[in-house]
Design a protein around this motif. Structure first.
Motif, PDB file in Angstrom:
ATOM      1  N   HIS A 154       0.926  -1.441   0.052  1.00 35.48           N
ATOM      2  CA  HIS A 154       0.077   0.050   0.100  1.00 35.48           C
ATOM      3  C   HIS A 154       0.910   1.484  -0.024  1.00 35.48           C
ATOM      4  O   HIS A 154       0.484   2.387   0.222  1.00 35.48           O
ATOM      5  N   ASN A 155       1.952   1.174  -0.257  1.00 39.00           N
ATOM      6  CA  ASN A 155       2.958   2.275  -0.410  1.00 39.00           C
ATOM      7  C   ASN A 155       3.080   3.083   0.832  1.00 39.00           C
ATOM      8  O   ASN A 155       2.744   4.472   0.826  1.00 39.00           O
ATOM      9  N   LEU A 156       3.147   2.686   2.045  1.00 42.08           N
ATOM     10  CA  LEU A 156       2.907   3.448   3.131  1.00 42.08           C
ATOM     11  C   LEU A 156       4.336   3.298   4.176  1.00 42.08           C
ATOM     12  O   LEU A 156       5.138   2.460   4.007  1.00 42.08           O
ATOM     13  N   PRO A 157       4.561   4.609   4.821  1.00 39.11           N
ATOM     14  CA  PRO A 157       5.785   4.555   5.659  1.00 39.11           C
ATOM     15  C   PRO A 157       5.836   3.696   6.816  1.00 39.11           C
ATOM     16  O   PRO A 157       4.489   3.295   7.192  1.00 39.11           O
ATOM     17  N   TYR A 158       6.810   3.310   7.443  1.00 37.43           N
ATOM     18  CA  TYR A 158       6.863   2.234   8.525  1.00 37.43           C
ATOM     19  C   TYR A 158       6.458   3.176   9.846  1.00 37.43           C
ATOM     20  O   TYR A 158       7.526   3.362  10.496  1.00 37.43           O
ATOM     21  N   ILE A 159       5.229   3.613   9.978  1.00 39.58           N
ATOM     22  CA  ILE A 159       5.140   4.147  11.201  1.00 39.58           C
ATOM     23  C   ILE A 159       3.803   3.562  11.749  1.00 39.58           C
ATOM     24  O   ILE A 159       2.620   3.776  11.090  1.00 39.58           O
ATOM     25  N   TRP A 160       3.944   2.920  12.585  1.00 33.88           N
ATOM     26  CA  TRP A 160       2.829   2.125  13.380  1.00 33.88           C
ATOM     27  C   TRP A 160       1.593   2.852  13.500  1.00 33.88           C
ATOM     28  O   TRP A 160       0.368   2.311  13.251  1.00 33.88           O
ATOM     29  N   GLU A 161       1.632   4.031  14.226  1.00 39.69           N
ATOM     30  CA  GLU A 161       0.347   4.769  14.201  1.00 39.69           C
ATOM     31  C   GLU A 161      -0.309   5.139  13.000  1.00 39.69           C
ATOM     32  O   GLU A 161      -1.693   5.097  12.972  1.00 39.69           O
ATOM     33  N   LEU A 162       0.244   5.287  11.709  1.00 42.18           N
ATOM     34  CA  LEU A 162      -0.240   5.574  10.456  1.00 42.18           C
ATOM     35  C   LEU A 162      -0.906   4.302  10.037  1.00 42.18           C
ATOM     36  O   LEU A 162      -2.096   4.358   9.382  1.00 42.18           O
ATOM     37  N   LEU A 163      -0.098   3.151  10.137  1.00 38.98           N
ATOM     38  CA  LEU A 163      -0.687   1.834   9.784  1.00 38.98           C
ATOM     39  C   LEU A 163      -1.928   1.621  10.426  1.00 38.98           C
ATOM     40  O   LEU A 163      -2.994   1.119   9.865  1.00 38.98           O
ATOM     41  N   CYS A 164      -1.895   1.898  11.695  1.00 38.16           N
ATOM     42  CA  CYS A 164      -3.423   1.476  12.573  1.00 38.16           C
ATOM     43  C   CYS A 164      -4.481   2.627  12.021  1.00 38.16           C
ATOM     44  O   CYS A 164      -5.431   2.262  12.881  1.00 38.16           O
ATOM     45  N   GLN A 165      -4.302   3.384  11.231  1.00 37.06           N
ATOM     46  CA  GLN A 165      -5.433   4.368  10.725  1.00 37.06           C
ATOM     47  C   GLN A 165      -6.096   3.759   9.650  1.00 37.06           C
ATOM     48  O   GLN A 165      -7.058   4.121   9.210  1.00 37.06           O
ATOM     49  N   HIS A 166      -5.644   2.707   9.237  1.00 37.28           N
ATOM     50  CA  HIS A 166      -5.986   1.926   7.964  1.00 37.28           C
ATOM     51  C   HIS A 166      -6.813   0.749   8.536  1.00 37.28           C
ATOM     52  O   HIS A 166      -6.354  -0.136   8.752  1.00 37.28           O
ATOM     53  N   LYS A 167      -8.224   0.833   8.056  1.00 37.47           N
ATOM     54  CA  LYS A 167      -9.151  -0.093   8.643  1.00 37.47           C
ATOM     55  C   LYS A 167      -8.886  -1.452   7.912  1.00 37.47           C
ATOM     56  O   LYS A 167      -8.956  -2.572   8.814  1.00 37.47           O
ATOM     57  N   GLN A 168      -8.250  -1.544   6.683  1.00 44.56           N
ATOM     58  CA  GLN A 168      -7.973  -2.778   6.120  1.00 44.56           C
ATOM     59  C   GLN A 168      -6.754  -3.336   6.879  1.00 44.56           C
ATOM     60  O   GLN A 168      -6.741  -4.511   6.963  1.00 44.56           O
ATOM     61  N   PHE A 169      -5.821  -2.657   7.314  1.00 46.26           N
ATOM     62  CA  PHE A 169      -4.840  -3.090   7.972  1.00 46.26           C
ATOM     63  C   PHE A 169      -5.108  -3.744   9.385  1.00 46.26           C
ATOM     64  O   PHE A 169      -4.584  -4.691   9.740  1.00 46.26           O
ATOM     65  N   LEU A 170      -5.923  -2.872   9.775  1.00 49.69           N
ATOM     66  CA  LEU A 170      -6.461  -3.556  11.231  1.00 49.69           C
ATOM     67  C   LEU A 170      -7.237  -5.160  11.054  1.00 49.69           C
ATOM     68  O   LEU A 170      -6.850  -5.894  11.745  1.00 49.69           O
ATOM     69  N   SER A 171      -7.995  -5.206  10.008  1.00 48.26           N
ATOM     70  CA  SER A 171      -8.698  -6.357  10.039  1.00 48.26           C
ATOM     71  C   SER A 171      -8.045  -7.195   9.126  1.00 48.26           C
ATOM     72  O   SER A 171      -7.916  -8.569   9.570  1.00 48.26           O
ATOM     73  N   ASP A 172      -6.999  -6.952   8.423  1.00 48.61           N
ATOM     74  CA  ASP A 172      -6.146  -7.835   7.762  1.00 48.61           C
ATOM     75  C   ASP A 172      -5.167  -8.589   8.416  1.00 48.61           C
ATOM     76  O   ASP A 172      -4.534  -9.588   8.108  1.00 48.61           O
ATOM     77  N   VAL A 173      -4.485  -7.512   9.316  1.00 45.60           N
ATOM     78  CA  VAL A 173      -3.024  -7.748   9.896  1.00 45.60           C
ATOM     79  C   VAL A 173      -3.014  -7.598  11.359  1.00 45.60           C
ATOM     80  O   VAL A 173      -3.210  -8.943  12.245  1.00 45.60           O
ATOM     81  N   LYS A 174      -3.576  -6.607  12.126  1.00 43.25           N
ATOM     82  CA  LYS A 174      -3.305  -6.281  13.420  1.00 43.25           C
ATOM     83  C   LYS A 174      -4.295  -7.363  14.343  1.00 43.25           C
ATOM     84  O   LYS A 174      -3.842  -7.708  15.200  1.00 43.25           O
ATOM     85  N   TYR A 175      -5.420  -7.353  13.890  1.00 48.68           N
ATOM     86  CA  TYR A 175      -6.392  -8.133  14.586  1.00 48.68           C
ATOM     87  C   TYR A 175      -6.937  -9.160  13.889  1.00 48.68           C
ATOM     88  O   TYR A 175      -7.573 -10.234  14.274  1.00 48.68           O
ATOM     89  N   ASN A 176      -6.073  -9.817  12.977  1.00 48.76           N
ATOM     90  CA  ASN A 176      -6.082 -10.975  12.109  1.00 48.76           C
ATOM     91  C   ASN A 176      -5.874 -12.299  13.186  1.00 48.76           C
ATOM     92  O   ASN A 176      -4.682 -12.223  13.941  1.00 48.76           O
ATOM     93  N   HIS A 177      -6.678 -12.994  13.450  1.00 52.93           N
ATOM     94  CA  HIS A 177      -6.309 -14.150  14.519  1.00 52.93           C
ATOM     95  C   HIS A 177      -5.008 -15.028  14.053  1.00 52.93           C
ATOM     96  O   HIS A 177      -4.676 -15.636  14.920  1.00 52.93           O
ATOM     97  N   ASP A 178      -4.815 -15.163  12.915  1.00 55.58           N
ATOM     98  CA  ASP A 178      -3.461 -15.874  12.505  1.00 55.58           C
ATOM     99  C   ASP A 178      -2.237 -15.115  13.114  1.00 55.58           C
ATOM    100  O   ASP A 178      -1.284 -15.850  13.319  1.00 55.58           O
ATOM    101  N   PHE A 179      -2.398 -13.994  13.572  1.00 55.01           N
ATOM    102  CA  PHE A 179      -1.118 -13.149  13.739  1.00 55.01           C
ATOM    103  C   PHE A 179      -1.099 -13.001  15.414  1.00 55.01           C
ATOM    104  O   PHE A 179      -0.358 -12.391  16.020  1.00 55.01           O
ATOM    105  N   ILE A 180      -2.283 -13.321  16.087  1.00 53.87           N
ATOM    106  CA  ILE A 180      -2.398 -13.171  17.507  1.00 53.87           C
ATOM    107  C   ILE A 180      -1.687 -14.154  18.231  1.00 53.87           C
ATOM    108  O   ILE A 180      -1.773 -15.297  17.914  1.00 53.87           O
ATOM    109  N   ASP A 181      -0.536 -13.845  18.896  1.00 57.88           N
ATOM    110  CA  ASP A 181       0.364 -14.779  19.444  1.00 57.88           C
ATOM    111  C   ASP A 181       1.031 -15.815  18.410  1.00 57.88           C
ATOM    112  O   ASP A 181       1.104 -17.007  18.621  1.00 57.88           O
ATOM    113  N   CYS A 182       1.494 -15.087  17.339  1.00 53.48           N
ATOM    114  CA  CYS A 182       2.013 -15.796  16.302  1.00 53.48           C
ATOM    115  C   CYS A 182       3.648 -16.214  16.555  1.00 53.48           C
ATOM    116  O   CYS A 182       4.303 -15.827  17.506  1.00 53.48           O
TER     117      CYS A 182
END
Length: 90
Positions: free
Chosen positions: A32-60
């Motif tokens: 998605h051509n985004l800088p690696y700034i966690w706060e900015l990534l967390c503003q993307h709803k798609q990132f939140l659902s696909d990555v941050k809160y994806n059950h595959d990555f909880i305690d991965c």
């Protein structure tokens, strides 16, 4: 001027090793051509659902690179013989 030695007051902080979440975050950022700034990534709803809160990555799992990072950290701390080690339960 005296040289620095490791003494009682030295405190070392070590973050977790590279995990599958780190890889997924990096891939999302590149795609998605985004800088690696966690706060900015967390503003993307798609990132939140696909990555941050994806059950595959909880305690991965950590990656092979993460395993190597653990070995290197262990080897380093073996050389300085810490008096106490505190860890997070996460």
């Amino acid at each position: 001027m005296t040289s620095k030695t490791f003494e009682e007051e030295d405190i070392w902080f070590v973050r977790h090793a590279e995990s599958m979440l780190n890889i997924a975050s990096h891939e999302y950022r590149i795609k998605h051509n985004l800088p690696y700034i966690w706060e900015l990534l967390c503003q993307h709803k798609q990132f939140l659902s696909d990555v941050k809160y994806n059950h595959d990555f909880i305690d991965c799992q950590i990656t092979p690179t993460g395993r190597q990072q653990c070995i290197e950290a262990r080897n380093f701390f073996d050389t300085i013989q810490p008096d106490i080690i505190l860890v997070s339960p996460l």
